[in-house]
Design an enzyme around this catalytic site. Sequence first.
Site, PDB file in Angstrom:
ATOM      1  N   LYS B  93      -0.833 -34.954 133.508  1.00  0.00           N
ATOM      2  CA  LYS B  93      -1.245 -34.007 134.555  1.00  0.00           C
ATOM      3  C   LYS B  93      -0.959 -32.552 134.195  1.00  0.00           C
ATOM      4  O   LYS B  93      -1.694 -31.647 134.581  1.00  0.00           O
ATOM      5  CB  LYS B  93      -0.548 -34.353 135.873  1.00  0.00           C
ATOM      6  CG  LYS B  93      -1.013 -35.667 136.503  1.00  0.00           C
ATOM      7  CD  LYS B  93      -2.414 -35.566 137.039  1.00  0.00           C
ATOM      8  CE  LYS B  93      -2.829 -36.817 137.804  1.00  0.00           C
ATOM      9  NZ  LYS B  93      -4.278 -36.775 138.141  1.00  0.00           N
ATOM     10  N   GLU B 115      -3.028 -31.167 145.923  1.00  0.00           N
ATOM     11  CA  GLU B 115      -2.911 -32.457 146.590  1.00  0.00           C
ATOM     12  C   GLU B 115      -2.234 -33.401 145.612  1.00  0.00           C
ATOM     13  O   GLU B 115      -2.304 -33.186 144.398  1.00  0.00           O
ATOM     14  CB  GLU B 115      -4.288 -32.996 146.983  1.00  0.00           C
ATOM     15  CG  GLU B 115      -5.040 -33.759 145.874  1.00  0.00           C
ATOM     16  CD  GLU B 115      -5.444 -32.900 144.675  1.00  0.00           C
ATOM     17  OE1 GLU B 115      -5.537 -31.673 144.841  1.00  0.00           O
ATOM     18  OE2 GLU B 115      -5.651 -33.460 143.578  1.00  0.00           O
ATOM     19  N   SER B 382      -0.875 -42.713 129.823  1.00  0.00           N
ATOM     20  CA  SER B 382      -1.001 -41.420 130.502  1.00  0.00           C
ATOM     21  C   SER B 382       0.281 -40.916 131.158  1.00  0.00           C
ATOM     22  O   SER B 382       0.417 -39.730 131.415  1.00  0.00           O
ATOM     23  CB  SER B 382      -2.113 -41.506 131.552  1.00  0.00           C
ATOM     24  OG  SER B 382      -1.855 -42.573 132.447  1.00  0.00           O
TER      25      SER B 382
END
Lengths: 267, 400
Positions: B93, B115, B382
């Site tokens: 991220k 969010e 990830s």
Amino acid sequence: MSRIKQRFDDLKSKHKTALIPFITAGDPRPDITVKLMHALVEAGADLLELGVPFSDPMAEGPTIQAACERALEHGTSLTDVLDMVEEFRKSDSTTPVLLMGYLNPIEVMGYKKFAQHAGSIGMDGLLTVDMPPEEASGLLSELALANIDPVFLLAPTTTQQRIEMITQQTKGFVYYVSLKGVTGVKSLEIKPVEKKIKEIRQLTDLPIGVGFGIKDAESAASVAQVADAVVVGSAIVSLMAKHKEDEQAILTQVPSFLQELRRAVDI
Amino acid sequence: MQSIPSLPDENGHFGIYGGRFVAETLMEPLDELKKVYERLKTDKNFIQELDQDLQHYVGRPSPVYHAERWSKILGGAQIYLKREDLNHTGAHKVNNTVGQALLAKHMGKTRIIAETGAGQHGVASATVAARLGLECVVYMGAEDIKRQALNVYRMKLLGAEVIPVTSGSKTLKDALNEAMRDWVTHVDNTFYIIGTVAGPHPYPLLVRDFQAIIGREAREQIQTMAGKLPDALVACVGGGSNAIGLFYPFLEDESVAIYGVEGGGHGLASGQHAAPLCAGKPGVLHGNRTYLMEDVNGQIIETHSISAGLDYPGVGPEHAWLKDVGRANYVIATDDEALKAFHDLTRIEGIMPALESSHALAYGAKLAQEMNPEQLILINLSGRGDKDIHTIAALEGIKV
């Protein structure tokens, strides 16, 4: 001529400002909506704006979000909302009805099927909050065939170039969102609204409705000085929420609030 | 037909998907963002600043690791893992939040909103906001706040305000609605950092561009290590940012098969899953047209996945396009399969994966067994699994 244009022409010849109440169809229960629509007309509504409940109403504040949730608890679908309009039309052939909603339920029904059905039962206009004209060509051609007026939004952030483009795609009236924000949260300041409306009038002959932030007789009266139509949503919907368990109270309190707004707008 | 990597078009469309479906107030701010991004993405100073941040702050390049022991046990293809779990903050991220924060800085915005579902994007946003001294507000579904208490506390430690969202299903989709409502209200001073490759144009484009570093690095690394391109890529897909980041630089390599793995929950037949590409239909939500989980009336329905990061009823529009043109395959891994993969990788390789990534591992393991030992599978790991320990312990009846 569309019912919306007819209504605005009539009001203009009488030097009157249109008053447009908003309710969410199916809130708090589906069986009250048509009765309330008639009661609002009786109390002085010139057009009716009927919200189609959606699970993810991105542009709404907490008041109208809650109304959507109440309506969806009873499973109020787009088909149900069109049924309500059809029922309303049986005994009112003159008051224009504008549907306000989000695109996805219309996508699922299909543009053609939606437009044909909505046109045939006497729905007059459609405001799709999350569909700017850039994405609207497929739906616009179907609406045109069905004689339904597409109503688009203008906002404080809308540039002159976009105002020109949007008003070319709009029929009936154009809806100016008076403030940056969601429905029902802030109160509007009249000065910047007045300024923007002047700018919009330079660019279009369409009637201009103003919504967002009109909470009471006082704000309705000040908007009526500068706009062709005053749209009141969250203030009405919160009154309905207050009386959600009591149908009779809704059918008396909401029209009586609208009468108060009517008097303020007509001054 | 346009070649796939040249999409989206000028208006953000990937075929019929994508676009910009928002209220009028946001049209101009989105246009401004698009213009600023178009200018900066070829600006030497901006590129250099971003590269520096990725290298010295995020810790890039992240390694590719050959999971030899696991590959041997599975008895099929060689599995390589792209180690995004080793990034600062523990997931992919941050590649995107570092990039968007730089955009915010160049646009003179003083406030960041985001969010979050699992909390990883919220943490990554709070992290970059702390570093740049910007105010940060994170919207998070009240249900997710319960599931991811650790990440909520991390965000607060970083100085962010975490606002619980109690409308709708109280999960990621509602947090996204609420962040949009905040943005439309504070659009003058606020930059909205969307965490995935969804939302109105230009977000799917710019998030993909910031995440594509995953695939660019991995494409070089695996050729250096194994002397050839992989036979298959595998990544989990919630909104789809880690997956598009890996896939994008390989789209023109026709020999490379591509698999995106959705949250299969209790299985497609149960209806309790988060797999719009496998079991949904095209529709419009959160500013773009894409595959959605919806009922017959077009209302968005609640999803289920063991992993909060996959628990989303939509998916990035580029994935919808890749599915329709047949360039990528979309499949599922169930909750149980993901849990098994979590344990396997932890025990066999000493790497604890995030539950999201465990879905990619589960499908990758299955795929490996159908292939031969000379073939290569590259799986995007990830994120790391520390944040999920409480969830897993609770499921297994263990009190931590």
